[in-house]
Design a protein around this motif. Structure first.
Motif, PDB file in Angstrom:
ATOM      1  N   PHE A   1      15.412 -25.120  -8.797  1.00 19.83           N
ATOM      2  CA  PHE A   1      14.123 -25.616  -9.389  1.00 19.83           C
ATOM      3  C   PHE A   1      14.333 -26.968 -10.002  1.00 19.83           C
ATOM      4  CE2 PHE A   1      16.485 -23.240 -12.860  1.00 19.83           C
ATOM      5  CZ  PHE A   1      16.188 -23.967 -13.848  1.00 19.83           C
ATOM      6  N   ARG A   2      13.298 -27.664  -9.951  1.00 16.97           N
ATOM      7  CA  ARG A   2      13.285 -29.100 -10.265  1.00 16.97           C
ATOM      8  C   ARG A   2      13.540 -29.135 -12.063  1.00 16.97           C
ATOM      9  NH1 ARG A   2       9.427 -33.208  -7.278  1.00 16.97           N
ATOM     10  NH2 ARG A   2      10.065 -32.402  -5.156  1.00 16.97           N
ATOM     11  N   VAL A   3      14.344 -29.922 -12.441  1.00 14.73           N
ATOM     12  CA  VAL A   3      14.692 -30.293 -13.627  1.00 14.73           C
ATOM     13  C   VAL A   3      13.409 -30.547 -14.573  1.00 14.73           C
ATOM     14  CG1 VAL A   3      15.510 -32.090 -15.434  1.00 14.73           C
ATOM     15  CG2 VAL A   3      16.743 -31.150 -13.380  1.00 14.73           C
ATOM     16  N   GLY A   4      12.257 -31.258 -13.787  1.00 16.18           N
ATOM     17  CA  GLY A   4      11.100 -31.343 -14.493  1.00 16.18           C
ATOM     18  C   GLY A   4      10.141 -32.044 -13.573  1.00 16.18           C
ATOM     19  N   PHE A   5       9.223 -32.695 -14.006  1.00 11.67           N
ATOM     20  CA  PHE A   5       8.125 -33.643 -13.192  1.00 11.67           C
ATOM     21  C   PHE A   5       7.426 -34.780 -14.270  1.00 11.67           C
ATOM     22  CE2 PHE A   5       5.949 -29.808 -14.997  1.00 11.67           C
ATOM     23  CZ  PHE A   5       4.791 -30.233 -15.439  1.00 11.67           C
ATOM     24  N   LYS A   6       6.883 -35.729 -13.375  1.00  6.25           N
ATOM     25  CA  LYS A   6       5.914 -36.480 -14.015  1.00  6.25           C
ATOM     26  C   LYS A   6       4.478 -36.346 -13.647  1.00  6.25           C
ATOM     27  CE  LYS A   6       8.007 -40.021 -11.789  1.00  6.25           C
ATOM     28  NZ  LYS A   6       8.522 -41.484 -11.545  1.00  6.25           N
ATOM     29  N   GLY A   7       3.784 -36.503 -14.941  1.00  7.32           N
ATOM     30  CA  GLY A   7       2.258 -36.408 -14.940  1.00  7.32           C
ATOM     31  C   GLY A   7       1.693 -36.809 -16.176  1.00  7.32           C
ATOM     32  N   ASN A   8       0.314 -36.596 -16.177  1.00  8.43           N
ATOM     33  CA  ASN A   8      -0.363 -37.165 -17.370  1.00  8.43           C
ATOM     34  C   ASN A   8      -1.517 -35.893 -17.676  1.00  8.43           C
ATOM     35  OD1 ASN A   8      -2.007 -37.305 -14.961  1.00  8.43           O
ATOM     36  ND2 ASN A   8      -2.775 -39.369 -15.444  1.00  8.43           N
ATOM     37  N   TYR A   9      -1.830 -36.023 -18.997  1.00  3.35           N
ATOM     38  CA  TYR A   9      -3.016 -35.038 -19.502  1.00  3.35           C
ATOM     39  C   TYR A   9      -4.165 -35.461 -18.976  1.00  3.35           C
ATOM     40  CZ  TYR A   9       0.903 -33.572 -22.747  1.00  3.35           C
ATOM     41  OH  TYR A   9       2.046 -33.046 -23.477  1.00  3.35           O
TER      42      TYR A   9
ATOM     43  N   LYS B   1       3.573 -39.267 -18.040  1.00  2.00           N
ATOM     44  CA  LYS B   1       4.661 -38.577 -19.017  1.00  2.00           C
ATOM     45  C   LYS B   1       5.679 -37.691 -18.208  1.00  2.00           C
ATOM     46  CE  LYS B   1       2.040 -38.690 -23.481  1.00  2.00           C
ATOM     47  NZ  LYS B   1       2.802 -39.527 -24.057  1.00  2.00           N
ATOM     48  N   TYR B   2       6.955 -37.520 -18.941  1.00  2.00           N
ATOM     49  CA  TYR B   2       7.826 -36.670 -18.268  1.00  2.00           C
ATOM     50  C   TYR B   2       7.612 -35.419 -19.018  1.00  2.00           C
ATOM     51  CZ  TYR B   2      10.069 -40.870 -16.517  1.00  2.00           C
ATOM     52  OH  TYR B   2      10.280 -42.094 -15.802  1.00  2.00           O
TER      53      TYR B   2
END
Length: 599
Positions: A152-160, A167-168
């Motif tokens: 699974f991915r460590v994390g992702f980038k996106g926004n509220y 944001k990370y």
């Protein structure tokens, strides 16, 4: 029609054997009773964008009181696998609520590390009962079939919502699902699936009521099927088999036409009544007094031929082990370990082959040739590998081979491979020299002017196209498994491709050698080697094409690693195919000149 049916049956039989032979000699199943502890182990952080693995605890994840490294084989170390214990534990067939593994407050350095790994699309790899963790995903074509991703991915980038600021987000919440198959008679269970659903949640530490374990109808012997069908585009078996059959059919037709012409030449030549009539003949018969003249740098040719025999023996035995199921994906690192050890022990064949050929050329410096056979090819590979390993070490990647392992490789090389090369060389020189079927003239014959299409460069480059065409489809899947973090398991099909490669290299080399001799050019030794070996050039060019069309590597070090390893693969492929072409041509030339009557 009957032959085609038999061939297709043999093909599918091999595929069937491959698909169902993983656990024939492999890892034994483990039975669990209700309440038995299940310990999740963590593996490396991997990325297809950088190709640089990192230790799981390189990031500031929750750690157990004491980190323990599991016993690793040589292949796992060379692949950068580091299997360690973790804070994640379950109980067999017991539902567990959501638990807090630990509470971490990231400092600036830890946050920077997480951001870098999210940017490079790193994935976390875990293992439970030798099963890699998988993430369920939707297919891009919208179909309902289930597909999975490794880790699974460590994390992702996106926004509220309502905000444009990117944001990370770290996947800090993991929902595990362990599937098992229960034996109704003994009530024991075997783990057949290990899935995770990662999320990024601002926790309030409330109770979690999702049921994690799930009973499954999947039997233990089939539990790897999920991981072996993870790719988006399934292999089109019939189209690939048909294309390989066409290659085999065309090369067979070329060989048949050539052999029919050759037999006609021999029959006509043997029916000539006088030597004067024979002198009026043109073509391959006229160079009989020079065709077995030792070539320039024949010592180097002997070294390359001996090394090619070593690679061929290693490849053949490795594929046989893989067909029997010894080197399945469940045997982590087994394939790499087998290749290294088999290469070492096949040194005896390298020494024997180079010695036999060198004695035929009436060479006298047998010790120098033996040393070159033992050190030249592995020395070049080791030098490239050492530079690449230094680059990986500079990136602080867990893929860097430790000094102890590097020393062990050198010990295997000097302690086993080199002595075996000398033993093989000794046995080869004890054998009587190979006798030429015709005598060699003292004065070399002048070579006639060659047509443009018979010039060495053009002929050699043309000769490599057909062998490459026999393997390039399978090459795509091999490169995908290596560089896109997927499992390769179709060893039955790979063995068929390997056989076709041998036949194609042999036939195209024989055909072009025949045309060369008909043009009264007797310098066939090196050209036969380079004709089949030139397929390695097309393999490397294809790897360049694959790099720019399929991979998303952006870092300079990662690009150097890719092309460095592909240079090693292409070089080994050159030595392998060149040796196959040489021995085919060697057999052919001796066969035809022993079939004619020469006074």
């Amino acid at each position: 029609m009957g032959t085609k049916k038999k061939t297709l049956f043999f093909t599918f039989l091999l595929l069937l054997c491959t698909a169902h032979s993983f656990y024939l000699p492999g890892v034994a199943p483990r039975d669990f009773q209700r309440g038995d502890p299940l310990y999740v182990k963590v593996n490396k952080l991997s990325s297809t964008k950088t190709q640089l693995p990192y230790d799981y605890y390189y990031l500031n994840y929750c750690k157990p009181p004491k980190i323990l490294n599991n016993a690793e084989n040589l292949g796992e170390v060379l692949r950068g696998d580091r299997i360690e214990n973790s804070v994640y534990t379950f109980e067999m067939r017991e539902d567990q609520p959501c638990k807090v593994a630990c509470r971490k407050k990231l400092d600036a350095k830890s946050a920077k590390n997480f951001k870098e790994k999210i940017d490079d699309e790193y994935r976390v790899n875990m293992i439970l009962d030798n099963l890699p963790v998988a993430v369920l995903r939707q297919r891009r074509d919208g179909s309902q079939s289930t597909t999975y991703e490794h880790g699974f991915r460590v994390g992702f980038k996106g926004n509220y919502a309502g905000s444009k600021e990117e944001k990370y987000f770290i996947n800090n919440h993991l929902s595990f699902r362990v599937m098992f198959h229960r034996d109704t008679e003994t009530d024991a269970a075997r783990i057949v699936g290990f899935e995770v659903t990662p999320n990024s949640i601002n926790h309030e530490y409330k109770e979690w009521d999702e049921k994690n374990p799930q009973e499954s109808d999947i039997k233990w012997a089939s539990r790897w099927d999920t991981y072996l069908l993870m790719n988006d585009d399934q292999i089109h078996w019939f189209s690939i088999i048909n294309s390989l059959m066409i290659v085999l059919f065309l090369s067979g037709m070329v060989a048949m036409i050539m052999m029919r012409t050759l037999y006609k030449d021999i029959a006509n030549y043997n029916q000539l009544e006088t030597q004067d009539e024979a002198q009026e003949e043109t073509g391959w018969k006229l160079v009989h007094g020079d065709v077995f003249r030792p070539p320039i740098n024949y010592g180097l040719l002997c070294v390359y031929v001996g090394t090619g025999v070593q690679i061929f023996a290693m490849s053949l035995v490795t594929m046989i082990f893989a067909l029997l199921g010894f080197l399945s994906p469940s045997n982590r690192g087994g394939l790499m370990t087998a290749m290294v050890l088999l290469w070492v022990f096949m040194g005896i064949f390298a020494g024997y082959s180079s010695a036999r050929l060198y004695k035929m050329f009436k060479g006298t410096e047998w010790k120098r040739i033996t040393l070159k056979t033992a050190f030249m090819f592995p020395g070049i590979l080791f030098a490239i590998f050492f530079v690449l390993n230094a680059l990986i070490w500079g990136e602080q990647s867990s893929g860097a081979v430790p000094f102890g392992t590097m020393f062990a490789l050198v010990c295997l090389w000097f302690g086993i491979s080199v002595p075996l090369v000398f033993v093989g060389s000794y046995l080869g020189f004890k054998k009587p020299a190979i006798e030429d079927p015709v005598k060699t003239n003292k004065i070399p014959r002048q070579i006639a002017e060659q047509a443009w299409y018979m010039k060495p460069v053009f002929s050699i480059l043309i000769g490599g196209i057909l062998p490459f065409g026999a393997v390039f489809i399978e090459l795509f899947f091999i490169l995908t498994s290596i560089w896109l973090n997927q499992f390769y398991y179709i060893f039955g099909f790979l063995f068929i491709v390997f056989v076709i490669l041998i036949i194609t290299c042999a036939e195209i080399t024989i055909v072009l050698c025949y045309f060369q001799l008909c043009s009264e050019d007797y310098r066939w030794w090196w050209r036969s080697y380079l004709t089949a070996g030139s397929s390695a050039l097309y393999l490397f060019l294809y790897s360049v094409f694959y790099f720019f069309t399929k991979l998303e590597i952006t870092k300079l070090v990662s690009g150097i690693l890719y092309f460095g390893y592909m240079v090693i693969v292409s070089y080994a492929f050159f030595v392998l195919t060149g040796t196959i072409g040489f021995y085919a041509c060697f057999w052919f030339v001796r066969k035809i000149y022993s079939s004619v009557k020469i006074d």
